[in-house]
Design a protein around this motif. Structure first.
Motif, PDB file in Angstrom:
ATOM      1  N   MET A  42       0.845  -1.191   0.000  1.00 42.04           N
ATOM      2  CA  MET A  42       0.000   0.000   0.000  1.00 42.04           C
ATOM      3  C   MET A  42       0.884   1.245   0.000  1.00 42.04           C
ATOM      4  N   MET A  43       0.439   2.237  -0.732  1.00 45.67           N
ATOM      5  CA  MET A  43       1.239   3.431  -0.935  1.00 45.67           C
ATOM      6  C   MET A  43       1.539   4.195   0.355  1.00 45.67           C
ATOM      7  N   PHE A  44       0.687   4.134   1.329  1.00 45.00           N
ATOM      8  CA  PHE A  44       0.799   5.015   2.494  1.00 45.00           C
ATOM      9  C   PHE A  44       1.474   4.364   3.711  1.00 45.00           C
ATOM     10  N   GLU A  45       1.923   3.104   3.566  1.00 43.24           N
ATOM     11  CA  GLU A  45       2.493   2.380   4.703  1.00 43.24           C
ATOM     12  C   GLU A  45       3.673   3.099   5.342  1.00 43.24           C
ATOM     13  N   ARG A  46       4.604   3.565   4.516  1.00 47.12           N
ATOM     14  CA  ARG A  46       5.801   4.236   5.034  1.00 47.12           C
ATOM     15  C   ARG A  46       5.412   5.512   5.784  1.00 47.12           C
ATOM     16  N   ASN A  47       4.439   6.239   5.252  1.00 46.16           N
ATOM     17  CA  ASN A  47       3.976   7.467   5.912  1.00 46.16           C
ATOM     18  C   ASN A  47       3.475   7.162   7.321  1.00 46.16           C
ATOM     19  N   ASP A  48       2.667   6.102   7.440  1.00 46.54           N
ATOM     20  CA  ASP A  48       2.131   5.715   8.752  1.00 46.54           C
ATOM     21  C   ASP A  48       3.248   5.280   9.700  1.00 46.54           C
ATOM     22  N   GLU A  49       4.198   4.510   9.176  1.00 46.70           N
ATOM     23  CA  GLU A  49       5.297   4.000   9.987  1.00 46.70           C
ATOM     24  C   GLU A  49       6.135   5.155  10.567  1.00 46.70           C
ATOM     25  N   ILE A  50       6.479   6.131   9.739  1.00 48.98           N
ATOM     26  CA  ILE A  50       7.289   7.262  10.206  1.00 48.98           C
ATOM     27  C   ILE A  50       6.488   8.100  11.197  1.00 48.98           C
ATOM     28  N   ARG A  51       5.218   8.317  10.916  1.00 47.91           N
ATOM     29  CA  ARG A  51       4.386   9.103  11.838  1.00 47.91           C
ATOM     30  C   ARG A  51       4.329   8.422  13.203  1.00 47.91           C
ATOM     31  N   ASN A  52       4.186   7.089  13.221  1.00 43.75           N
ATOM     32  CA  ASN A  52       4.170   6.362  14.494  1.00 43.75           C
ATOM     33  C   ASN A  52       5.489   6.525  15.243  1.00 43.75           C
ATOM     34  N   GLN A  53       6.602   6.513  14.517  1.00 40.48           N
ATOM     35  CA  GLN A  53       7.917   6.714  15.151  1.00 40.48           C
ATOM     36  C   GLN A  53       8.013   8.110  15.762  1.00 40.48           C
ATOM     37  N   ILE A  54       7.444   9.101  15.089  1.00 38.06           N
ATOM     38  CA  ILE A  54       7.439  10.468  15.626  1.00 38.06           C
ATOM     39  C   ILE A  54       6.685  10.502  16.949  1.00 38.06           C
ATOM     40  N   TRP A  55       5.489   9.895  16.974  1.00 37.38           N
ATOM     41  CA  TRP A  55       4.694   9.907  18.212  1.00 37.38           C
ATOM     42  C   TRP A  55       5.408   9.157  19.326  1.00 37.38           C
ATOM     43  N   GLU A  56       6.083   8.039  19.003  1.00 32.02           N
ATOM     44  CA  GLU A  56       6.856   7.305  20.016  1.00 32.02           C
ATOM     45  C   GLU A  56       7.981   8.177  20.566  1.00 32.02           C
ATOM     46  N   THR A  57       8.630   8.936  19.696  1.00 31.02           N
ATOM     47  CA  THR A  57       9.775   9.763  20.075  1.00 31.02           C
ATOM     48  C   THR A  57       9.373  10.901  21.011  1.00 31.02           C
ATOM     49  N   VAL A  58       8.173  11.440  20.840  1.00 32.72           N
ATOM     50  CA  VAL A  58       7.746  12.569  21.689  1.00 32.72           C
ATOM     51  C   VAL A  58       6.875  12.119  22.867  1.00 32.72           C
ATOM     52  N   SER A  59       6.547  10.836  22.909  1.00 33.90           N
ATOM     53  CA  SER A  59       5.659  10.363  23.975  1.00 33.90           C
ATOM     54  C   SER A  59       6.330  10.547  25.335  1.00 33.90           C
ATOM     55  N   GLY A  60       5.543  10.978  26.295  1.00 37.17           N
ATOM     56  CA  GLY A  60       6.057  11.194  27.642  1.00 37.17           C
ATOM     57  C   GLY A  60       6.636  12.584  27.880  1.00 37.17           C
ATOM     58  N   LEU A  61       6.772  13.375  26.826  1.00 40.59           N
ATOM     59  CA  LEU A  61       7.287  14.736  27.011  1.00 40.59           C
ATOM     60  C   LEU A  61       6.155  15.675  27.413  1.00 40.59           C
ATOM     61  N   GLU A  62       6.454  16.581  28.302  1.00 41.70           N
ATOM     62  CA  GLU A  62       5.483  17.588  28.748  1.00 41.70           C
ATOM     63  C   GLU A  62       5.369  18.681  27.689  1.00 41.70           C
ATOM     64  N   GLU A  63       4.233  19.362  27.698  1.00 37.73           N
ATOM     65  CA  GLU A  63       4.013  20.452  26.743  1.00 37.73           C
ATOM     66  C   GLU A  63       5.112  21.517  26.817  1.00 37.73           C
ATOM     67  N   GLU A  64       5.539  21.840  28.031  1.00 31.92           N
ATOM     68  CA  GLU A  64       6.608  22.844  28.195  1.00 31.92           C
ATOM     69  C   GLU A  64       7.886  22.370  27.503  1.00 31.92           C
ATOM     70  N   GLN A  65       8.193  21.084  27.622  1.00 30.84           N
ATOM     71  CA  GLN A  65       9.395  20.533  26.976  1.00 30.84           C
ATOM     72  C   GLN A  65       9.256  20.562  25.454  1.00 30.84           C
ATOM     73  N   LEU A  66       8.068  20.248  24.976  1.00 26.03           N
ATOM     74  CA  LEU A  66       7.818  20.241  23.531  1.00 26.03           C
ATOM     75  C   LEU A  66       7.919  21.644  22.929  1.00 26.03           C
ATOM     76  N   ASN A  67       7.592  22.657  23.722  1.00 24.70           N
ATOM     77  CA  ASN A  67       7.625  24.037  23.242  1.00 24.70           C
ATOM     78  C   ASN A  67       8.972  24.734  23.497  1.00 24.70           C
ATOM     79  N   ARG A  68       9.893  24.059  24.188  1.00 21.90           N
ATOM     80  CA  ARG A  68      11.197  24.661  24.497  1.00 21.90           C
ATOM     81  C   ARG A  68      12.130  24.549  23.291  1.00 21.90           C
ATOM     82  N   LYS A  69      12.796  25.655  22.966  1.00 22.36           N
ATOM     83  CA  LYS A  69      13.745  25.675  21.849  1.00 22.36           C
ATOM     84  C   LYS A  69      15.156  25.396  22.357  1.00 22.36           C
ATOM     85  N   PRO A  70      15.954  24.656  21.596  1.00 16.78           N
ATOM     86  CA  PRO A  70      17.335  24.418  22.007  1.00 16.78           C
ATOM     87  C   PRO A  70      18.189  25.693  21.917  1.00 16.78           C
TER      88      PRO A  70
END
Length: 164
Positions: free
Chosen positions: A1-29
């Motif tokens: 299916m054409m969209f499989e890779r898109n879903d896979e990468i999106r899931n990895q993004i959500w895994e990578t940010v899971s558990g982070l607080e909103e303040e952490q997500l909005n903080r710039k390096p």
């Protein structure tokens, strides 16, 4: 299916940010760099632009065959490309609920577009990419996953810079 890779990468993004607080997500390096939340908003803006441009391209009469573009090169983060103004995220902090909801909507819209149209039709219509030139709609849909994977690397780098 054409969209499989898109879903896979999106899931990895959500895994990578899971558990982070909103303040952490909005903080710039650093002041000139994006926060993780801004990266997520950028992905949402890009998906919306790609879906809208693809819909417009379908309405055009032209049927131009387009060569396969090397958009996999977008994974090379040693080369930086400034995002065009219309896909730059706002500077103000945002809520994760809003960004997550908007990302889910833009992802669904692109997936629905991909599923509603025959691959041959998607390959016969195109619009230009600022770096790679004219890309057909099937390439654009696939490119989206590479664009997101590039930014997944950026998110991981931001987490590391912030000590998260």
């Amino acid at each position: 299916m054409m969209f499989e890779r898109n879903d896979e990468i999106r899931n990895q993004i959500w895994e990578t940010v899971s558990g982070l607080e909103e303040e952490q997500l909005n903080r710039k390096p650093s002041p000139e760099r994006w926060s993780i939340m801004q990266v997520l908003r950028h992905l949402n803006l890009m998906e919306n632009v790609i879906t809208n441009q693809a819909r417009l391209a379908l309405e055009k009469e032209q049927h131009v065959p387009v060569d396969k573009k090397p958009y996999e090169l977008s994974l090379d983060r040693s080369r930086s490309v400034e995002a065009p103004p219309h896909v730059q995220p706002p500077a103000a902090p945002e809520s994760l609920a809003d960004v997550r909801s908007d990302l889910a909507s833009s992802h669904r819209a692109l997936e629905q577009f991909a599923q509603e149209h025959d691959t041959a039709l998607l390959r016969s219509k195109s619009f230009p990419h600022p770096v790679f030139g004219e890309m057909d709609l099937a390439q654009w849909i696939d490119f989206t996953s590479y664009h997101e994977e590039r930014h997944l690397g950026q998110i991981r780098e931001i987490k590391q810079q912030l000590g998260l």
